[in-house]
Design a protein around this motif. Sequence first.
Motif, PDB file in Angstrom:
ATOM      1  N   MET A   1       0.697  -1.169  -0.157  1.00  0.00           N
ATOM      2  CA  MET A   1       0.249   0.063   0.371  1.00  0.00           C
ATOM      3  C   MET A   1       0.581   1.454   0.353  1.00  0.00           C
ATOM      4  SD  MET A   1      -2.967  -0.832   3.129  1.00  0.00           S
ATOM      5  CE  MET A   1      -3.834  -2.216   2.803  1.00  0.00           C
ATOM      6  N   GLY A   2       2.381   1.016  -0.039  1.00  0.00           N
ATOM      7  CA  GLY A   2       2.972   2.632  -0.332  1.00  0.00           C
ATOM      8  C   GLY A   2       3.598   3.137  -1.339  1.00  0.00           C
ATOM      9  N   LEU A   3       4.796   3.712  -1.208  1.00  0.00           N
ATOM     10  CA  LEU A   3       4.645   4.505  -2.432  1.00  0.00           C
ATOM     11  C   LEU A   3       5.578   4.015  -3.560  1.00  0.00           C
ATOM     12  CD1 LEU A   3       5.708   8.003  -0.608  1.00  0.00           C
ATOM     13  CD2 LEU A   3       3.467   7.214  -1.801  1.00  0.00           C
ATOM     14  N   THR A   4       5.487   4.323  -4.605  1.00  0.00           N
ATOM     15  CA  THR A   4       6.639   3.299  -5.444  1.00  0.00           C
ATOM     16  C   THR A   4       7.810   4.539  -5.087  1.00  0.00           C
ATOM     17  OG1 THR A   4       5.900   5.197  -6.700  1.00  0.00           O
ATOM     18  CG2 THR A   4       4.905   3.286  -6.996  1.00  0.00           C
ATOM     19  N   GLU A   5       8.533   3.812  -5.819  1.00  0.00           N
ATOM     20  CA  GLU A   5      10.430   4.805  -5.714  1.00  0.00           C
ATOM     21  C   GLU A   5      10.320   6.116  -6.482  1.00  0.00           C
ATOM     22  OE1 GLU A   5      14.595   3.524  -7.371  1.00  0.00           O
ATOM     23  OE2 GLU A   5      13.435   2.041  -7.383  1.00  0.00           O
ATOM     24  N   GLU A   6       9.312   6.366  -7.421  1.00  0.00           N
ATOM     25  CA  GLU A   6       9.236   7.559  -7.596  1.00  0.00           C
ATOM     26  C   GLU A   6       8.520   8.057  -7.426  1.00  0.00           C
ATOM     27  OE1 GLU A   6       7.975  10.142 -12.069  1.00  0.00           O
ATOM     28  OE2 GLU A   6       7.408   7.644 -11.364  1.00  0.00           O
ATOM     29  N   GLN A   7       7.411   7.544  -6.562  1.00  0.00           N
ATOM     30  CA  GLN A   7       6.938   8.619  -5.545  1.00  0.00           C
ATOM     31  C   GLN A   7       7.451   9.365  -4.451  1.00  0.00           C
ATOM     32  OE1 GLN A   7       2.980   6.041  -5.203  1.00  0.00           O
ATOM     33  NE2 GLN A   7       1.941   7.721  -5.609  1.00  0.00           N
ATOM     34  N   TRP A   8       8.388   8.793  -3.690  1.00  0.00           N
ATOM     35  CA  TRP A   8       9.075   8.405  -2.624  1.00  0.00           C
ATOM     36  C   TRP A   8      10.064   9.663  -3.340  1.00  0.00           C
ATOM     37  CZ3 TRP A   8       8.872   7.898   2.020  1.00  0.00           C
ATOM     38  CH2 TRP A   8       8.364   7.106   2.709  1.00  0.00           C
ATOM     39  N   GLU A   9      10.500   9.951  -4.599  1.00  0.00           N
ATOM     40  CA  GLU A   9      10.996  11.034  -4.571  1.00  0.00           C
ATOM     41  C   GLU A   9      10.439  12.061  -5.153  1.00  0.00           C
ATOM     42  OE1 GLU A   9      14.941  10.803  -4.674  1.00  0.00           O
ATOM     43  OE2 GLU A   9      14.972   8.731  -4.984  1.00  0.00           O
ATOM     44  N   HIS A  10       9.868  12.228  -5.223  1.00  0.00           N
ATOM     45  CA  HIS A  10       8.812  13.461  -5.440  1.00  0.00           C
ATOM     46  C   HIS A  10       8.206  13.192  -3.649  1.00  0.00           C
ATOM     47  CE1 HIS A  10       8.196  13.145  -9.514  1.00  0.00           C
ATOM     48  NE2 HIS A  10       7.500  12.288  -9.889  1.00  0.00           N
ATOM     49  N   TYR A  11       7.673  12.862  -3.152  1.00  0.00           N
ATOM     50  CA  TYR A  11       7.867  13.163  -1.665  1.00  0.00           C
ATOM     51  C   TYR A  11       8.906  14.021  -1.117  1.00  0.00           C
ATOM     52  CZ  TYR A  11       3.985  12.442   1.911  1.00  0.00           C
ATOM     53  OH  TYR A  11       2.875  12.242   3.210  1.00  0.00           O
ATOM     54  N   ALA A  12       9.669  12.658  -0.857  1.00  0.00           N
ATOM     55  CA  ALA A  12      11.124  13.934  -0.074  1.00  0.00           C
ATOM     56  C   ALA A  12      11.312  15.229  -1.145  1.00  0.00           C
ATOM     57  CB  ALA A  12      12.070  12.748  -0.071  1.00  0.00           C
ATOM     58  N   GLN A  13      11.385  15.308  -2.449  1.00  0.00           N
ATOM     59  CA  GLN A  13      11.772  16.294  -2.699  1.00  0.00           C
ATOM     60  C   GLN A  13      10.540  17.617  -2.640  1.00  0.00           C
ATOM     61  OE1 GLN A  13      11.515  16.388  -7.092  1.00  0.00           O
ATOM     62  NE2 GLN A  13      13.529  17.928  -6.917  1.00  0.00           N
ATOM     63  N   GLY A  14       9.636  16.708  -2.387  1.00  0.00           N
ATOM     64  CA  GLY A  14       8.357  18.504  -2.141  1.00  0.00           C
ATOM     65  C   GLY A  14       8.916  18.938  -0.469  1.00  0.00           C
ATOM     66  N   ALA A  15       8.620  17.820   0.147  1.00  0.00           N
ATOM     67  CA  ALA A  15       9.131  18.166   1.393  1.00  0.00           C
ATOM     68  C   ALA A  15      10.693  19.263   1.553  1.00  0.00           C
ATOM     69  CB  ALA A  15       9.222  16.567   2.841  1.00  0.00           C
ATOM     70  N   ASN A  16      11.724  18.670   1.018  1.00  0.00           N
ATOM     71  CA  ASN A  16      12.473  19.566   1.248  1.00  0.00           C
ATOM     72  C   ASN A  16      12.428  20.922   0.384  1.00  0.00           C
ATOM     73  OD1 ASN A  16      14.580  18.355   2.707  1.00  0.00           O
ATOM     74  ND2 ASN A  16      15.090  16.755   0.533  1.00  0.00           N
ATOM     75  N   ASN A  17      11.593  20.611  -0.234  1.00  0.00           N
ATOM     76  CA  ASN A  17      12.086  22.201  -1.202  1.00  0.00           C
ATOM     77  C   ASN A  17      10.441  23.302  -0.025  1.00  0.00           C
ATOM     78  OD1 ASN A  17      13.108  21.457  -3.511  1.00  0.00           O
ATOM     79  ND2 ASN A  17      11.355  21.047  -4.277  1.00  0.00           N
ATOM     80  N   ILE A  18       9.135  22.103   0.023  1.00  0.00           N
ATOM     81  CA  ILE A  18       8.428  23.206   1.464  1.00  0.00           C
ATOM     82  C   ILE A  18       9.211  24.064   2.322  1.00  0.00           C
ATOM     83  CG2 ILE A  18       6.520  23.244   2.288  1.00  0.00           C
ATOM     84  CD1 ILE A  18       5.047  21.368   1.021  1.00  0.00           C
ATOM     85  N   ALA A  19       9.991  23.122   2.997  1.00  0.00           N
ATOM     86  CA  ALA A  19      10.983  23.302   4.186  1.00  0.00           C
ATOM     87  C   ALA A  19      11.898  24.059   3.761  1.00  0.00           C
ATOM     88  CB  ALA A  19      11.777  22.083   4.782  1.00  0.00           C
ATOM     89  N   LYS A  20      12.769  23.842   2.855  1.00  0.00           N
ATOM     90  CA  LYS A  20      13.739  25.692   2.471  1.00  0.00           C
ATOM     91  C   LYS A  20      13.210  27.025   1.800  1.00  0.00           C
ATOM     92  CE  LYS A  20      17.671  25.823  -0.389  1.00  0.00           C
ATOM     93  NZ  LYS A  20      17.306  27.245  -0.128  1.00  0.00           N
TER      94      LYS A  20
END
Length: 301
Positions: free
Chosen positions: A130-149
């Motif tokens: 039920m989890g994220l795909t590898e590509e979705q993980w990349e999007h997820y982490a990048q999105g979180a980093n970008n918002i925080a920055k």
Amino acid sequence: MIKIANAPCSWGALEFDLEEKSEEIGFEQVLDEIKETGYVGTELGDWGYMPTTPSLLRQEVDKRGLQLLGAFVPVALADPTRHEQGITTALKTAELMYQAGYKNAFIVLSDDNGTVPERTKNAGRISPQMGLTEEQWEHYAQGANNIAKIVKDTFGIRTVFHHHCAGYIETPEEIDILMAMTDPELLGLCLDMGHYAFGGGNPMEALKKYANRIWHVHFKDFNPEIAQLSRERQGDYFDAIKRGVFCKLGDGAVDFKEIVDHLNEIGYSDWIVVEQDILPGMGHPKACAQANRDYIKTLGL
């Protein structure tokens, strides 16, 4: 010195788009009762729940002698087409807190919880498929980093990630992956004891593992018997809440004495936010808030 706050979600003011929204208690009563039950801080709640004019927000919080310490911002981070909207919302929220003078408050970033049917239906019993795909993980982490920055660069306000049942970051394994894929200088962890337990983990293990990454703490208890009952009835996340899966502090499975002892040992000196999620119109929020504050006093806080 650890400071104890509560939040509008304990009065049924949740961030979800629910039919029961009309039964939400007004923010004035919530702030009054947070003060009356012995807390010294609050989170903002869903955008628009409290005043969105900085001077009015400051006035309402100040006249009750409270502090504002954070604001929940849900973003569907697995979908890159939603990132721009997420940045806009985070900046809007950070600007409100900054202009109101709450420059040490946090953006509490989370998934857009309760919007993915499979995750909402299976909260507390998530399987790896039920989890994220590898590509979705990349999007997820990048999105979180970008918002925080962007929030940090624009307003100097820090961001913590709130793992949450009925979202894509629920289980201890999913939290581990996100923490490994994001910048520890940009994104902290908001450790929520109840959600961590409901997601299948022991909060003490997370507290020890991420001691330096935990910038914000939520105290929420979890009743495994109610979770099991909801599971047997094929209930979803909201069914579990309605049954009281997040119970009064001390009535569930979370060992708060052990947690408080460890927080003192590591020198944690920021906020603890008490949350006992209820649906609008459900329960007796002020009585629960008072019981939770009284319980925390027995732990020396």
